[in-house]
Structure formats: structure tokens, C-alpha cells
Design an enzyme around this catalytic site. Structure first.
Site: not given
Length: 261
Positions: A53, A90, A147, A226
Site C-alpha cells: 500500500h 498497515e 503486509h 501477512e
């Protein structure tokens, strides 16, 4: 593990986005040393790190919602990412962990390319197709996309590693090598006491996905990790503390070294 076994085929400086191909890093040196005699075992290796992101994505909805190639289909350019219940983004978490990994790998001699150069409210992207192709032109040795998850499932916590499914013609050539990178990443995180996700099918911390452009468009071994569920109190504590982020960074560095050995 059951999911990864289905992959029967051939199963992370700033990235030069859209620019000419970089130098051919063909020379490989097993071990080099600094002037002080310390080892630099990753000299000649090229690693792409993708901090998920961008902090300002939410300020550019039209840009991040436009459709881009994702490997035989189209998806939104990017998303805003998630956050802890206390509001820690995040994007910031991924950026800080990635920078720690970058510093560690560079000390070991690797050339490290990042898919974004800042973590700012006035920036957006890059899109998943750019992230997906990151490292292809320079024939990077591997790519890791960093992430944090945002599951609202009761008690959901822990990390999981996502590898590309075997999809011809998109990921068949990197399916097996990405599987090995996923296994090395899982082992390194486990070795540093990071709990395996209890909310992902299979319960082994590994997942295969065919819907992620960041994986589908890669021509180099790649995984998406993740590192925890940002909505879980314990995971959030690890993610928002310097000591916790250092733990993640040590694990991802160890995984990279193990894969490249």
C-alpha cells in the site's frame, strides 16, 4: 502444506518504475568481506521488497480504484490497506519493517530495490501491476511483499505466507521456487516465535492464491507475507513496537539468506 502441494508445476535503492532495464547482475560471489573482515554473503544478489500500500492511498480514490492488469484479469490499482484498532496504518507498518529488512540485507551485500520510495499522505500507489512486475527487468533473485492483515474474525491472529498458485502462463515458471521461498519464510518467522495464523484454511500458515496481481505478474520467485492480524491486540502490540518490528525484520532477513544460500 496441503495447499502448496497442489502446486505441481515449476511453483523484494528505489525501483526504476517503467524505466530501462537495470544492469545484469550476473556475477555471483558466494562470500565477500568488508575491510573489517566481516562476511557479506549476499554480494551480487538482487532482492525486491514491496512495502504494501501507500499511506496516502485514501486521498486518491479515483487513482487507486482504476482497473489495472492483474494476470489474465483486472483489479483495482491498489487499496487503502488496514490498520490497528488504535489507528496505526498497515502502510506505515509495512514501510518500517521493509526499511529494517533493507538495511540488514544491504549490510550483507545485497542490492535491494523497493517498490515505493516514501510513506506519505501526499503519495499513492504504485499499482499492483507495477508491484507485480517489480524485479522482472533486473532479474531479481526474489521478491517479498510485506503486509499486515485486517481480519475481524473472533480471536484471529498470527502470520501467514501467500505463494502464487500454478497458473499457466502466468506463474507456472515460478511456482516451485516461490513455494520454497514461502517455506523458508514460514520457518524463519516460526523460529522467532511469531505465531502461525489460526484463521487461514489449513492452519499451517501457508496459502496459495491466484487472484493477486502482485504475485501473478512476477517473473521472479515471490511471496506475500501477512505478518499478523492488525485487529488482534497481541499482534498489534508486536507490529507497533520497535522490538516487534525488529523481530519481523530478522525473520525476513533470515528467510532471504536461507533461500539464497
Amino acid at each position: 502444506m496441503r495447499a502448496l502441494r497442489r502446486c505441481a508445476g515449476v511453483l523484494v535503492a528505489v525501483l526504476l518504475l517503467g524505466g530501462p532495464a537495470g544492469p545484469a547482475y550476473a556475477e555471483r560471489t558466494d562470500v565477500a568481506t568488508r575491510a573489517d573482515g566481516s562476511a557479506r554473503p549476499l554480494v551480487g544478489r538482487v532482492v525486491v521488497l514491496d512495502p504494501g500500500h501507500q499511506l496516502g492511498n485514501h486521498n486518491f480514490p479515483r487513482k487507486i480504484n482504476r482497473l489495472v492488469p492483474a494476470g489474465g484479469f483486472k483489479k483495482a490499482c491498489n487499496t487503502t490497506g488496514t490498520a490497528t484498532n488504535g489507528g496505526y496504518p498497515e502502510a506505515t507498518f509495512a514501510w518500517r519493517v521493509t526499511r529494517l529488512v533493507q538495511a540488514r540485507l544491504e549490510r550483507l551485500g545485497a542490492k535491494v530495490l523497493l517498490t515505493r520510495s516514501a510513506n506519505r499522505q501526499d503519495r499513492w500507489g504504485p499499482c499492483i501491476d507495477v508491484r507485480g512486475r517489480a524485479g522482472n527487468q533486473v532479474a531479481a533473485d526474489l521478491k517479498i511483499s510485506v503486509h499486515g492483515d485486517g481480519s475481524y474474525a473472533a480471536g484471529a491472529h498470527g502470520f501467514h505466507v501467500i505463494a502464487p498458485a500454478d497458473r499457466r502462463p502466468w506463474t507456472h515458471d515460478i511456482c516451485r521456487s516461490s513455494r520454497r521461498l514461502a517455506l523458508d519464510t514460514r520457518a524463519a518467522l516460526r523460529a522467532r516465535g511469531v505465531p502461525v495464523a489460526n484463521y487461514v484454511a489449513g492452519g499451517d500458515g501457508l496459502d496459495l492464491r491466484s487472484d493477486l496481481g502482485t504475485l501473478n505478474l512476477s517473473d521472479v520467485p515471490t511471496v506475500m507475507v501477512e505478518l499478523g492480524n492488525m485487529r488482534d491486540r497481541r499482534d498489534a502490540h508486536r507490529m507497533t513496537t520497535a522490538a516487534g518490528r525488529a523481530t519481523y525484520a530478522r525473520a525476513l532477513t533470515a528467510a532471504t539468506r536461507r533461500y539464497l544460500r
